[in-house]
Design an enzyme around this catalytic site. Structure first.
Site, PDB file in Angstrom:
ATOM      1  CE1 TYR A  28      22.960  16.186  -3.589  1.00  0.00           C
ATOM      2  CE2 TYR A  28      22.501  14.919  -1.817  1.00  0.00           C
ATOM      3  CZ  TYR A  28      22.855  15.978  -2.573  1.00  0.00           C
ATOM      4  OH  TYR A  28      22.636  17.091  -1.106  1.00  0.00           O
ATOM      5  CG  LEU A  75      -0.146  41.455  -0.785  1.00  0.00           C
ATOM      6  CD1 LEU A  75      -0.072  39.848  -1.530  1.00  0.00           C
ATOM      7  CD2 LEU A  75       0.222  41.759  -2.186  1.00  0.00           C
ATOM      8  CD  GLU A 107       4.485  36.840  -8.451  1.00  0.00           C
ATOM      9  OE1 GLU A 107       3.980  36.701  -6.821  1.00  0.00           O
ATOM     10  OE2 GLU A 107       5.245  37.409  -8.394  1.00  0.00           O
ATOM     11  CE  LYS A 109      -2.847  36.298  -0.662  1.00  0.00           C
ATOM     12  NZ  LYS A 109      -1.763  35.865   1.129  1.00  0.00           N
ATOM     13  CD  GLU A 167       3.746  32.415   1.993  1.00  0.00           C
ATOM     14  OE1 GLU A 167       3.808  33.860   2.184  1.00  0.00           O
ATOM     15  OE2 GLU A 167       2.989  32.222   2.500  1.00  0.00           O
ATOM     16  CE1 TYR A 219       6.132  37.225  -1.129  1.00  0.00           C
ATOM     17  CE2 TYR A 219       5.562  35.090  -1.096  1.00  0.00           C
ATOM     18  CZ  TYR A 219       6.415  36.152  -0.469  1.00  0.00           C
ATOM     19  OH  TYR A 219       5.666  36.760   1.131  1.00  0.00           O
ATOM     20  CE  LYS A 308      -7.027  35.394   0.490  1.00  0.00           C
ATOM     21  NZ  LYS A 308      -7.076  36.042   1.956  1.00  0.00           N
ATOM     22  CB  CYS A 402     -22.888  -3.379  17.174  1.00  0.00           C
ATOM     23  SG  CYS A 402     -23.372  -2.703  15.673  1.00  0.00           S
ATOM     24  CB  CYS A 420     -19.932  -4.414  14.921  1.00  0.00           C
ATOM     25  SG  CYS A 420     -21.094  -5.657  15.193  1.00  0.00           S
ATOM     26  CB  CYS A 426     -23.845  -6.469  11.853  1.00  0.00           C
ATOM     27  SG  CYS A 426     -24.051  -4.662  12.152  1.00  0.00           S
TER      28      CYS A 426
END
Ligand code: IVH
Length: 668
Positions: A28, A75, A107, A109, A167, A219, A308, A402, A420, A426
């Protein structure tokens, strides 16, 4: 030049629209360079729809306004299966009983930005945002940089004037990468892929848009003049695809509202695995004749609805910010949140990563924040709603020492991380180190769980991995929830763990930056612990995977009396392994090769396949690149296989792989 243009557009189409490239990238690039050469030689022959012209125009001062001849609508939403049943009933009623059941186009969304593309005689002449539905912004220069948008339609039969809608979105992987880069540069990150897509589209300088990983999925159509389109929505989309536009491969036509429900449920399960964010499913009456009869109410069509999914972002309050100390002493700020249901779970903590991230967010304790949890990704504080900051909000103060052991804290150069410096004094680091030591891929001591480790350290019974082996049953019986059965289990699994392997042992020590793969390389290279501890820096650097940073961590570990004492005690306790016969890896048959294993291997399994490869001297990598020598692909192989094909990397199946192992004498 014409034939190069046609060829390049066809490669683009295969790659960006069909996801099915036929040639390697290098080919390409050669074609594109050749066309560029010719165009610079004959500038009068450069055409605006040439594949070289995707970025080129000068930055704008502002966007021009565009009016949508056919308004871009919104919608209505549904939030439950019941609301879908209501939707279906309304449709059937309005169609006056002429229909008993309806065909729906389903479809995903996509969560991005709605755009309109105008083609005149097949040439892209304008790209626009939705704006308020009547007036949008002219983003032609920007949409031209998006590879999945054809500058000229393919094929024939398209209307003289055709407006295509869809979209523009940013796939999740591209979004994560973009934010990672921004974070590493200390720049602002995007809250979510939708904002990233919308923000990238509205750049006055198209060169910036060109660097953003955007895609377009179509869409619907808007304006259609000088031509006819099919009578069914789904057929129109299929036709758009033949003209070179991208449509969603998961779209489907179903009959009846129950089938819509099934489609929704099936996609809900796959939601996290999709390459892009979706916030629901759009259901559209498939017949345009019926769509016409149903018509519109104010801003939305009656013939479509968006069901949704549960939200992946919610608002909540930061109650406090605490600091967690990890295995290597890294101190991570963690936001304690008022519990909130988001992305399917209740979230009450979110990592804030490091000091830079807190500064970037501008976060105060008491702030209201947007919490985002998408898929399996750990919950994030995506942004702060500054307008809701209470008066008594307090800034986040990073600890000077610490928070667990009081040791000094250092901020390493070029690192946003506080650490620390207390090391194994520790308690937080002790606990983390022991949890790592007992973990499945390390010493695999399943009788010792995380809670028990906390108890043992808190009670002062254990302070490092070695002291696990000197525990006495009487010491443990007083612990909460410790019965005879767990006790037996604990001692039995400690006993079993003593018989281990050198790579596991090295990994279990938790040396910084020494993961499983590095531990394996070290074990194979040196063959014994004695050889490893006495290695010089230059000897360490000879090992695959080991660079100056890892070598430095190893040398520090081997120079530490405390660390060596732990190793000594472990060996005294009876931990043993078989040393490894070291072969000069340069002489192994697959030396200097990098292999990738993907998909399901039915006979060998992936981890066995990997260990064969490593024994033969090959490096096993997790991703495919131009440097990959060969890919072993089993059923179910996905993106890695596609990448290998794209790059022209050799791919073999399991049978061929086993044959190769037999030829090389690695397997019977
Ligand atoms: S159709 C007249 N289909 O959702 C119907 N919209 O909430 C107009 N969207 O502005 C839209 N995927 O940005 C349609 N498959 C899809 C969609 C979709 C995402 C967005 C679109 C629209 C918004 C409406």
């Amino acid at each position: 030049m014409q034939s190069l243009r046609v060829q390049l557009e066809s490669y683009n189409y295969q790659y960006y629209v069909l996801d099915d490239p036929s040639i390697p990238d290098s080919e390409y690039d050669r074609c594109l360079r050749r066309l560029q050469e010719l165009e610079s030689q004959y500038p009068e022959l450069v055409r605006s729809d040439s594949p070289t012209q995707r970025v080129g125009a000068k930055p704008l001062d502002q966007f021009q306004q565009v009016s949508h001849e056919v308004p871009m609508l919104s919608l209505d939403n549904a939030f439950s299966a019941d609301e879908m049943v209501d939707f279906n009933r309304r449709l059937l009623e309005r169609l006056g009983g002429t229909q008993s059941t309806l065909e729906f186009a389903c479809e995903p969304k996509l969560d991005g930005a709605a755009v309109s593309l105008l083609y005149h005689n097949g040439v892209l002449v304008r790209g626009a945002t939705r704006g308020d539905g009547k007036t949008g912004e002219d983003i032609t220069q920007n949409v031209r940089t998006i590879p999945s948008i054809p500058l000229r339609l393919r094929g024939e039969g398209y209307p003289a004037e055709l407006e295509i809608r869809g979209e523009i979105y940013m796939p999740k992987a591209g979004f994560e990468k973009l934010n990672e880069i921004a974070r590493s540069r200390g720049e602002k990150t995007f809250v979510n892929p939708r904002n990233a897509a919308a923000g990238s589209l509205r750049q006055l300088d198209a060169k910036i848009t060109a660097t953003r990983p955007l895609e377009m999925c179509c869409y619907s159509v808007g304006l259609v003049r000088g031509g006819e389109l099919p009578e069914q929505h789904a057929d129109i989309l299929s036709l758009l695809q033949t003209w070179g536009l991208r449509i969603n491969a998961d779209s489907q036509v179903v009959t009846g509202i129950d089938a819509c429900d099934a489609y929704y449920e099936a996609l809900a399960v796959r939601r996290d695995d999709l390459a892009y964010d979706i916030d629901g499913i759009v259901f559209k009456v498939n017949s345009l004749a019926l769509q016409d009869r149903l018509g519109f109410v104010s801003r939305a069509p009656r013939w479509a609805i968006a069901r949704k999914f549960p939200a992946q972002e919610e608002l909540t309050q930061v109650l406090d910010v605490e600091f967690q100390v990890g295995r290597t002493g890294a101190i991570t700020p963690v936001a304690r949140l008022a519990p909130v249901f988001v992305g399917g779970v209740t979230v009450s903590n979110a990592t804030l990563h490091n000091m830079d991230e807190v500064a970037r967010l501008g976060l105060y304790i008491g702030d209201t924040v947007v919490v985002r949890r998408a898929g399996d990704v750990i919950p994030q504080v995506a942004s702060v709603v500054t307008a809701r900051r209470p008066e008594d909000a307090s800034p986040v103060v990073f600890p000077q020492s610490c928070p667990v052991c009081g040791s000094v804290v250092e901020r390493e150069e070029d690192e946003a991380t506080l650490r620390c410096m207390g090391g194994l004094i520790c308690a937080a680091q002790q606990k983390a180190a022991i949890k790592h030591f007992v973990s499945r891929r390390a010493m695999d001591i399943d009788g010792v769980g995380a809670k028990l480790v906390d108890q043992l350290v808190d009670e002062g019974l254990v302070k490092n991995s070695a002291s696990l082996y000197s525990l006495e049953p009487e010491q443990l019986l007083s612990l909460e929830r410790m019965g005879q059965k767990s006790l037996d289990n604990l001692f039995a699994s400690l006993e079993v763990s003593k018989q281990t392997t050198l790579p596991r042992f090295i990994f279990a020590l938790g040396i910084r930056e020494v993961g499983e793969a590095t531990a394996l390389s070290l074990a194979n290279h040196f063959g014994s612990w004695e050889k490893l501890v006495s290695a010089t820096e230059s000897q360490l650097l000879e090992v695959d995977d080991v660079g100056p940073v890892v070598a430095d961590h190893l040398l520090q570990f081997f120079a530490s009396q405390t660390s060596l004492a732990v190793v000594h005690t472990l060996r005294q306790a009876g931990i043993i392994w078989a040393d490894i016969d070291v072969v000069d890896s340069g002489e192994l048959p697959l030396a200097a090769q990098t292999w990738v294993v993907t998909g399901k291997l039915e006979t060998l399994g992936r981890s066995e396949a990997k260990s064969y490869l490593q024994k033969l001297g090959a490096k096993v990598a997790g991703s495919v690149s131009a440097r990959t020598s060969c890919v072993v692909a089993g059923p179910g192989a996905g993106s890695k296989l596609a990448k290998a094909t794209e790059l022209g990397v050799e791919v073999i199946d399991e049978a061929a792989f086993i044959e190769l192992l037999q030829q090389l004498g690695a397997k019977e």
